[in-house]
Enzyme design. Structure first.
Site, PDB file in Angstrom:
ATOM      1  N   PRO A  70       0.806  -1.222   0.000  1.00 30.66           N
ATOM      2  CA  PRO A  70       0.000   0.000   0.000  1.00 30.66           C
ATOM      3  C   PRO A  70       0.839   1.272   0.000  1.00 30.66           C
ATOM      4  CG  PRO A  70       0.088  -0.930   2.209  1.00 30.66           C
ATOM      5  CD  PRO A  70       0.812  -1.891   1.320  1.00 30.66           C
ATOM      6  N   ASP A 109      -2.035   2.861   2.561  1.00 30.97           N
ATOM      7  CA  ASP A 109      -1.385   2.991   3.858  1.00 30.97           C
ATOM      8  C   ASP A 109      -1.777   4.372   4.389  1.00 30.97           C
ATOM      9  OD1 ASP A 109       0.156   2.048   5.872  1.00 30.97           O
ATOM     10  OD2 ASP A 109       2.075   2.415   4.892  1.00 30.97           O
ATOM     11  N   TRP A 545       4.616   0.017  10.181  1.00 26.99           N
ATOM     12  CA  TRP A 545       5.026  -1.119   9.351  1.00 26.99           C
ATOM     13  C   TRP A 545       4.252  -2.372   9.720  1.00 26.99           C
ATOM     14  CZ3 TRP A 545       7.125  -0.461   4.994  1.00 26.99           C
ATOM     15  CH2 TRP A 545       7.963   0.639   4.768  1.00 26.99           C
ATOM     16  N   GLN A 581      12.399  -1.681   0.669  1.00 29.94           N
ATOM     17  CA  GLN A 581      11.399  -2.430   1.430  1.00 29.94           C
ATOM     18  C   GLN A 581      11.936  -3.723   2.021  1.00 29.94           C
ATOM     19  OE1 GLN A 581       8.440  -1.288   2.206  1.00 29.94           O
ATOM     20  NE2 GLN A 581       8.712   0.577   1.012  1.00 29.94           N
ATOM     21  N   TRP A 585       8.451  -3.435   4.119  1.00 28.76           N
ATOM     22  CA  TRP A 585       7.297  -4.305   3.906  1.00 28.76           C
ATOM     23  C   TRP A 585       7.688  -5.772   3.699  1.00 28.76           C
ATOM     24  CZ3 TRP A 585       4.297  -5.745  -0.900  1.00 28.76           C
ATOM     25  CH2 TRP A 585       3.005  -6.178  -0.571  1.00 28.76           C
ATOM     26  N   LYS A 618      20.917  11.345  -7.659  1.00 31.83           N
ATOM     27  CA  LYS A 618      19.665  11.052  -6.998  1.00 31.83           C
ATOM     28  C   LYS A 618      18.604  12.071  -7.449  1.00 31.83           C
ATOM     29  CE  LYS A 618      18.188  10.121  -2.314  1.00 31.83           C
ATOM     30  NZ  LYS A 618      18.594  10.029  -0.919  1.00 31.83           N
ATOM     31  N   LYS A 621      13.743  16.787  -4.890  1.00 36.03           N
ATOM     32  CA  LYS A 621      13.129  18.087  -5.122  1.00 36.03           C
ATOM     33  C   LYS A 621      14.179  19.196  -5.027  1.00 36.03           C
ATOM     34  CE  LYS A 621       8.475  16.971  -3.591  1.00 36.03           C
ATOM     35  NZ  LYS A 621       7.633  16.882  -2.406  1.00 36.03           N
TER      36      LYS A 621
END
Length: 1072
Positions: A70, A109, A545, A581, A585, A618, A621
RNA sequence: GGGCCUGUAGCUCAGACGGUUAGAGCACUGUGCUGAUAACGCAGGGGUCCGUGGUUCGAGUCCACGCAGGCCCA
């Protein structure tokens, strides 16, 4: 399930049904806007409800289970989400085409710190104190709403990129249903004794009395902080006057010492200093730390020190029950500074606590929540720890256990709010006892198919092997409350874990239906404990988590409902997320599943590398190099973006991304495929019999293409089965290149003639490609399928995504033909290079090409390709270099693999000796099947024909090119006949150019005007039919074009020595 | 500080088992071909295969130690 379609069945279907004379395809423009095309396909899917039907129509089929990890919708979806969603999407599509039922339940999530931080920002709050002031109820209400802030963006992006997932049926982690399932899970763990309260080391501000989050921590680092630096002598038990020398910058943690740590592979020494004391420390640190004049006694590895016991520095209160105060090995020990012997205080360092837990060391929490020593630390009770440093140091000095004292300058964290130095401090929190299951976690991981493979035993495996208990508790507001209630009776340890809302209602004696299971409401629920206290919920919330890790259970509100769904979908066949993850997750899914069900939560997992900017940096922003997915979709389309993601490199690698890179794959791959498709429709529509399949094609090019196509089907299918996305996509691009630039180009004439076999073969290839590509580029493949299949076979499934995955027809695969064609392509390339070297245009016919292959089989294969080679290279004869000894030079090349293995270091010797021998004679002996024996340095080497490659190279009169043992030579001399034929081709080319310049239709007929010269006269008498047929000339008028007023166009050019001017007029056919 | 991954042409990437001259696409230059292609063919320039050491007759490939970058964890 209906039987899977095979190419053969397609033929039958087509021949029995659709092939009527008036079938026509939609005209396909040569150039296309993929974004526009995609928008129209989206409408088509919507109008036919294809996504829903792709699930419904497979009901009853075998299940293929996909879990959606999610995302959080309180941030805008970015290009990295497109990456993950592209990879998530392709396997469900593939499996659906294979007949599986794939339920694609979405998920969101909705809890956690990121949501809270966003709301804090919106409300202008900073810190927990202000949140409490604002009111938890209002704060959480804001969180609940903030979670959906970018829902529309997410939904729109998901649809636009064709990630098929049921968002209207998505699980949402903040719902009462979801929370209750989490409670049920926690209750299961509670009943098994797997939930406990223990210590967790957190950065802690003793003045504010609160732990700091990692982002708060990062706000307050100060460089140049000066701390004490002391070298402490720990008394070794059972050795006389011997000490382990440790180093620390936080003397106040020494009362919490539980062990000393060494690196087991680090070198240590035992020395005698001038005072006569025996000291242990790292060899590398001795010189820097010790006063000069010490004497080296012994060297050892750290492993040899492990287990050594020492006298505890301090002992406060009751004697500690556990074994402690001995040397352990830890991988965080380094020799960058200090002594290579690290003082371990589990209460005051995360590393310390982890290694302490692993060794069962006690946690001496000597410091209270105000940062002051507790009463039992009698000498310094009530003193702020940092202020106690000098006193502790002095105490050690007085006891002769201080080697020396210095100061140390480093970067240290301070509270961003009050500027107090932070301490790392173990606070009580709730844990899940995952480390009890370490072996099961590791064992169950072994059966998971990880892509890339190294994650299993590498990043993920290592993580599991070093498993420490899962710190579940969080001191925040917006998350699943831990459902443990505690009696508030003084000294009471009575607790209950509540497994659901009904249970909670029973306990408190009123119906709680409709209660929001978040703070603050759930905290208001109390009841009387058996010991007379009031049962109050513990303050902590769950780590978010845990929310996502519990989704296999909680997405179904199991066990409160949906028993059947849970049974079916409890274990995923496939999940996919980015590599970060592994500890997120992937781990939480695995841990929950292992503890609860003792089986892995997923069978296959693709672990994606991250997206980088075009320059490899990378994407962030702050750098301003973030790519907006909408822009890329609008410019190049979702298909192109997806295709780039799949083919750019191995999925586990980081991949660079930019619009330019997507543009390149669009141009090279999608456009090529599109133009081939467009080409097909043009000629298929011109030929009435276009889709009448021939019984069986005998054309080698057709058979080659079908062979390659079926090989491709086999290869791609195998790659999908192995979750190898690169291997499932890149070969398709190669095939499309072959299809367009080899098959179609070589067969242009046949398409022009409406050759049914060629048209059928091309259509079959395009339709099969559409299916093979459907999981990857769902739009373009749909467009091709709609037109090429549904236009003529309306009874077929009305979307490519509802159609069946193609099966490879093994009987169509001809490996010899494939090899021969590959070689023919190579020979063609070399032949053109040879022509180039002698400046002989391809248009000019030549007499002979001579080819040298590496094996006799290859020669046989090329003989089969003779017509093709003659035409591609525009030569009259094909010969091989092993014929006609007088035409060729000979060289015998000893093969390194054979002879290297046979004679090892003799190989270079053989090579040298052979070079000195008569090559023709040598070749002759091998040709007769004899062996050759050479001797050098007392060694004798016997060489057989199989050990060498005899290379024959044409002599003078040839232009040649070679590569990798292959050689192609063409004759360079031109006879008058060859020259004349060359002129004929030149004339045709000029006429064609003229037709083009005057915008004639492809099938317009013309009248050709030529000047009557001896050269043209001779040329026409020899090649009249060729010229007329190629240029669609119905009549030749012998008249200088310039003088003929009827000429519509004319052109002047050189034909050999002669300059000629030709003209043409369109030939109007009456009654048309 | 620890773990995992990556490092091959200006760029993006291939290079089973160690073996003939390390390849492809893009970009650049030249040239050719073209009645499907904002194409295509051919040629050219461009490579210390990150470095050092080792194993081997032979290393981009195997081993060791480094270096650089990425990710995760401290």
């Amino acid at each position: 399930m209906t039987p899977t379609q095979t190419p053969t069945q397609t033929q039958n279907d087509a021949s029995s049904g659709a092939g009527t004379l008036d079938t026509r395809y939609q005209p396909v423009p040569a150039s296309v806007s993929f974004p526009d095309l995609e928008e129209s396909i989206l409408k088509l899917w919507q109008s036919r409800d294809v996504f829903k039907r792709s699930m419904e129509e497979r009901a009853g089929g075998p299940e293929y289970v996909f879990f959606e990890g999610p995302p959080t919708a309180n941030g805008r979806p970015g290009i990295h989400h497109v990456l993950a969603r592209a990879f998530k999407d392709m396997f469900p599509r593939y499996k659906t085409m294979q007949g599986y039922h794939v339920l694609r339940k979405g998920g969101w999530d909705t809890h956690g710190l990121p949501v809270e931080l966003e709301v804090e920002r919106q409300l202008g709050l900073t810190g927990k104190e202000q949140i409490e002031e604002y009111g938890v109820a209002g704060f959480n209400q804001m969180c609940k709403e903030s979670v959906w802030e970018y829902l529309n963006d997410w939904e729109a992006l998901t649809e636009r990129m064709a990630f098929w997932v049921s968002l209207d049926d998505a699980y949402v982690t903040m719902t009462n249903e979801y929370v209750q399932s989490l409670w049920w899970i926690l209750r299961q763990l509670w009943d098994k004794g797997l939930l406990y309260e223990g210590y967790k080391v957190v950065p802690y501000c003793p003045r504010c009395g609160t732990p700091l989050s990692s982002h708060e921590l990062s706000l307050g680092y100060q460089e140049g902080t000066v701390d004490p630096s002391i070298f402490v002598k720990f008394v070794v038990k059972g050795e006389d006057n011997a000490f382990l020398m440790a180093w620390t910058t936080t003397p106040w943690t020494l009362p919490g010492n539980a062990a000393l740590a060494v690196g087991d592979k680090i070198d240590y020494v035992k020395v005698r200093d001038r005072s006569g004391a025996l000291l242990y420390l790292a060899k590398e640190r001795a010189e820097a730390v010790l006063e000069p004049g010490y004497q080296l006694l012994e060297k050892m590895k750290g492993a040899a020190l492990v287990g050594k016991e020492y006298e505890p520095l301090f002992q406060f209160g009751a004697a500690p029950p556990e074994r402690y105060a001995y040397v352990i090995a830890a991988d965080f020990v380094s020799t960058a500074d200090g002594t290579g012997i690290v003082h371990v205080a589990p209460a005051f360092g995360a590393d310390d606590l982890a290694v302490g837990q692993a060794h069962g060391l006690p946690v001496f929490q000597t410091v209270d929540a105000a940062g002051q020593f507790k009463p039992e630390v009698t000498p310094w009770a009530g003193i702020f720890v940092k202020n106690a440093d000098p006193q502790i140091t002095a105490d050690l000095d007085a006891r002769g256990q201080l080697y020396k004292e210095e100061t140390y300058e480093h970067t240290y964290p301070f509270c961003w709010r009050c500027d107090t130095p932070l301490i790392y401090w173990a606070k009580q929190t709730w844990y899940i006892r995952t480390s009890d299951f370490k072996e099961r976690l590791v064992a169950l991981n072994d059966s998971i198919n990880w892509v890339p493979d190294h994650i299993r035993s590498g990043r993920f495996g290592r993580w599991l092997e070093n498993n420490v208990d899962w710190a579940l508790g969080r001191d925040r507001y917006w998350a699943t409350p831990i459902p443990i209630w505690k009696s508030d009776a003084p000294g009471s340890q009575y607790m209950e874990c509540v497994g659901g809302l009904d249970e909670l209602s029973q306990k408190c004696g009123r119906d709680l239906q409709g209660l929001d299971l978040h703070r603050p409401y759930v905290d208001e629920i109390t009841w009387t404990a058996p010991d007379g206290g009031a049962m109050r919920r513990v303050p902590e919330l769950c780590d978010v988590w845990f929310d996502s890790g519990a989704m296999p259970v909680a997405q179904w509100h199991y066990p409160f409902a949906n028993q059947a769904e849970f049974d079916t979908y409890q274990q995923a066949d496939y999940i996919c997320e980015a590599v970060d993850q592994t500890r997120g997750w992937f781990y939480t899914l695995h841990a929950v599943s292992t503890l609860l069900f003792d089986r892995p939560a997923f069978k296959n997992v693709i672990c994606l590398g991250h997206i980088l900017a075009e320059d490899g940096s990378k994407m962030s922003k702050s750098r301003g190099n973030v790519v907006n997915p909408w822009q890329v979709f609008a410019e190049h389309g979702a298909d192109a973006t997806r295709w780039y993601m799949y083919t750019a490199g191995p999925p586990g690698n980081a991949r660079r991304f930019s619009g330019n890179l997507v543009a390149e794959v669009k141009r090279r791959f999608l456009n090529t495929l599109w133009n081939t498709y467009s080409f097909f429709t043009v000629y298929a529509n011109l030929a009435p019999a276009a889709d009448r399949p021939p019984a069986e094609t005998n054309n080698d090019l057709d058979r080659w293409l079908l062979s390659e196509l079926n090989r491709l089907v086999r290869e791609v299918t195998a790659a999908y089965e192995a979750y190898d996305v690169t291997a499932a996509t890149r070969p398709i691009a190669e095939f499309v290149d072959d299809l367009s630039n080899w098959y179609v180009r070589l067969n242009r004439r046949r398409f022009w003639d409406g050759d049914a076999e060629a048209l059928f073969t091309l259509r079959h290839a395009l339709v099969t490609l559409a299916k093979l590509l459907a999981p990857a580029v769902p739009f373009l493949s749909e467009a091709i399928y709609q037109n090429l299949v549904l236009s003529v076979e309306p009874d077929q499934p009305d979307s490519v995504h509802l159609s069946r995955w193609p099966q490879a027809d093994a009987s169509a695969i001809d490996t010899e033909l494939s090899a021969a064609m590959a070689l023919a392509q190579k020979v063609t390339t070399l032949g053109r290079a040879a022509r180039e070297s002698a400046a002989l245009k391809v248009r000019q016919p030549l007499q002979q090409v001579v080819v040298r292959t590496r094996t006799a089989d290859e020669r046989t294969g090329l003989e089969r390709m003779e017509q093709l080679l003659l035409s591609e290279l525009n030569v009259k004869e094909l010969n091989f270099a092993d014929e006609g000894a007088e035409l060729v030079e000979v060289e015998v090349f000893p093969l390194p693999r054979q002879l290297g293995q046979k004679y090892g270091r003799g190989y270079p010797v053989i090579r040298r000796l052979f070079a000195q021998m008569d090559q023709t004679e040598l070749a002759g002996r091998f040709a007769e099947g004899k062996t050759v024996t050479v001797e050098a340095d007392g060694n004798s080497y016997e060489i057989e024909a199989a050990d060498v490659e005899v290379r024959r190279t044409p002599r003078a009169g040839f232009a040649l090119a070679q590569d990798g043992g292959y050689l192609v030579a063409v004759t360079t001399n031109l006879t008058p006949e060859l020259e004349q034929e060359g002129h004929a081709r030149e004339l045709v080319r000029r006429v064609q150019q003229l037709r083009k310049d005057t915008n004639l239709e492809i099938n317009d007929r013309i009248r050709l005007l030529l000047p009557q010269t001896p050269q043209l006269d001779g040329l026409l008498s020899a090649h009249r039919d060729y010229v007329l047929a190629e240029t669609l000339t119905l009549e030749i008028v012998w008249s200088p074009a310039t003088e003929n007023p009827t000429a519509e166009a004319c052109a002047t050019f050189s034909l050999g020595e002669e300059k000629v001017t030709i003209g043409l007029t369109k030939f109007e056919i009456s009654n048309q």
